[in-house]
Design an enzyme around this catalytic site. Structure first.
Site, PDB file in Angstrom:
ATOM      1  N   CYS A 243      16.278   4.587  27.042  1.00 21.72           N
ATOM      2  CA  CYS A 243      15.556   5.310  28.103  1.00 21.72           C
ATOM      3  C   CYS A 243      14.152   5.710  27.663  1.00 21.72           C
ATOM      4  CB  CYS A 243      16.303   6.578  28.500  1.00 21.72           C
ATOM      5  SG  CYS A 243      18.001   6.321  28.981  1.00 21.72           S
TER       6      CYS A 243
ATOM      7  N   ASP B  44      11.438  14.812  32.978  1.00 22.76           N
ATOM      8  CA  ASP B  44      12.133  13.562  32.623  1.00 22.76           C
ATOM      9  C   ASP B  44      11.157  12.447  32.249  1.00 22.76           C
ATOM     10  OD1 ASP B  44      14.897  14.055  32.697  1.00 22.76           O
ATOM     11  OD2 ASP B  44      15.010  13.796  34.871  1.00 22.76           O
TER      12      ASP B  44
ATOM     13  N   HIS C  67      22.546   4.316  35.398  1.00 16.90           N
ATOM     14  CA  HIS C  67      21.508   3.283  35.245  1.00 16.90           C
ATOM     15  C   HIS C  67      22.136   2.121  34.486  1.00 16.90           C
ATOM     16  CE1 HIS C  67      17.784   6.164  35.366  1.00 16.90           C
ATOM     17  NE2 HIS C  67      17.784   5.429  36.464  1.00 16.90           N
TER      18      HIS C  67
ATOM     19  N   ARG D 213      11.407  13.286  40.441  1.00 15.39           N
ATOM     20  CA  ARG D 213      10.783  12.303  39.541  1.00 15.39           C
ATOM     21  C   ARG D 213       9.682  11.487  40.216  1.00 15.39           C
ATOM     22  NH1 ARG D 213      14.319   9.221  35.138  1.00 15.39           N
ATOM     23  NH2 ARG D 213      12.196   9.147  34.278  1.00 15.39           N
TER      24      ARG D 213
ATOM     25  N   ARG E 240      21.049   4.430  41.636  1.00 16.28           N
ATOM     26  CA  ARG E 240      19.599   4.663  41.729  1.00 16.28           C
ATOM     27  C   ARG E 240      18.907   3.515  42.474  1.00 16.28           C
ATOM     28  NH1 ARG E 240      18.053   8.700  37.941  1.00 16.28           N
ATOM     29  NH2 ARG E 240      19.750  10.209  37.930  1.00 16.28           N
TER      30      ARG E 240
END
Ligand code: ARG
Length: 276
Positions: A265, A71, A171, A96, A142
């Site tokens: 992103c 990612d 997000h 992550r 998140r």
């Protein structure tokens, strides 16, 4: 309002080539590890976005992708920067967390004077969007609400907390985009009733995005004040933006969308770095 009244500001974006991109785990509803991905298609689509930003006159700097961090292409999550200060992310999911070290090293190596890692879970520009001189900050999936305070203190800026309630829009940057210093677009149902009220009060002229466009990640856009790069889709969002005098530019992001990410992103806006 027409084009003539809009002004573009040249930006610096940090991006990461999707050399190791894949969907090997699932941490949002879009990710299905059983569905095949194509690294070549991902790279071609990413490169188109990269070249488009460069052609528009922006500076794009790169962080080296690392194996085992599929990612990492979603560079927006790596950090938040303002006035030459960088607050590096603390990721919610173990898969992550390795990215934080890469970003800490990158900022230090590239001469940023003040670099720190967030103490509380904070997924960078995925959940913190600067509008004018204040941040809009997401939480719910998140980033932790207490990270909002940490950001306010670190940067000395006001932070308006917004609560996300639909897991598809996990997000803030999947539900809201900054178009200009005082203009945003957003998908209202992604937010709690209180947050919707706050957005309506603070941005009465916002572009309101419909469900089909939001589902196609149409809100996950990058704007330089004139050009708005957004995932290609057949909806009416491009027309809504054009009516306001923006120049929408569609980007095919079908491959990276398999991981639940798109245009915004992939591009972390760097503000006030050593080369600015
Ligand atoms: N698969 C990534 C995740 O779930 C996608 C991140 C998208 N980034 C963003 N800024 N919305 O964390």
């Amino acid at each position: 309002m027409n084009d003539a009244t809009r002004t573009m500001r040249r930006r610096t974006y940090l991006m990461c080539r999707p050399l190791h991109f894949d969907v090997t785990y699932s941490i949002n509803p879009w990710m299905d590890p059983g569905r095949p991905t194509s690294p070549d298609v991902g790279l071609t689509q990413w490169k188109w976005l990269h070249d488009q930003l460069v052609d528009l006159g922006h500076r794009v700097v790169l962080i080296e992708p690392e194996p085992g961090l599929p990612d990492m292409v979603f560079a927006a999550n790596g950090a938040i920067t303002v006035d030459g200060r960088a607050l590096v992310a603390r990721f919610r999911h173990d898969c992550r967390t390795g990215e934080s070290r890469a970003y800490l090293e990158w900022f230090r190596r590239n001469g940023w004077a003040e670099v720190a890692q967030a103490r509380h879970v904070n997924e960078g520009e995925g959940d913190f969007l600067l509008v004018g001189d204040q941040f809009l900050a997401g939480s719910g999936f998140r980033t932790e609400p207490r990270a909002h305070e940490e950001v306010a203190t670190f940067f000395g800026r006001d932070v308006v907390g917004l609560t996300l309630i639909d897991p598809r829009f996990y997000h803030l940057d999947t539900a809201l985009a900054v178009l200009d210093d005082d203009e945003v677009m957003y998908y209202p149902p992604a937010f709690s009733p209180e947050s919707r009220e706050r957005l309506a009060a603070d941005f009465p002229d916002a572009v309101l995005v419909g469900e089909a466009e939001a589902e196609a990640f149409g809100v996950n856009a990058v704007s330089d004040g004139v050009h708005v790069l957004l995932p290609e889709h057949g909806g009416r969002l491009a027309g809504q933006l054009a009516e306001r005098g923006y120049v929408p530019i569609g980007v095919d992001m079908s491959e990276l969308l398999k991981a639940g990410g798109a245009v915004k992103c992939c591009a972390n806006e760097l503000r006030g770095g050593p080369d600015d």
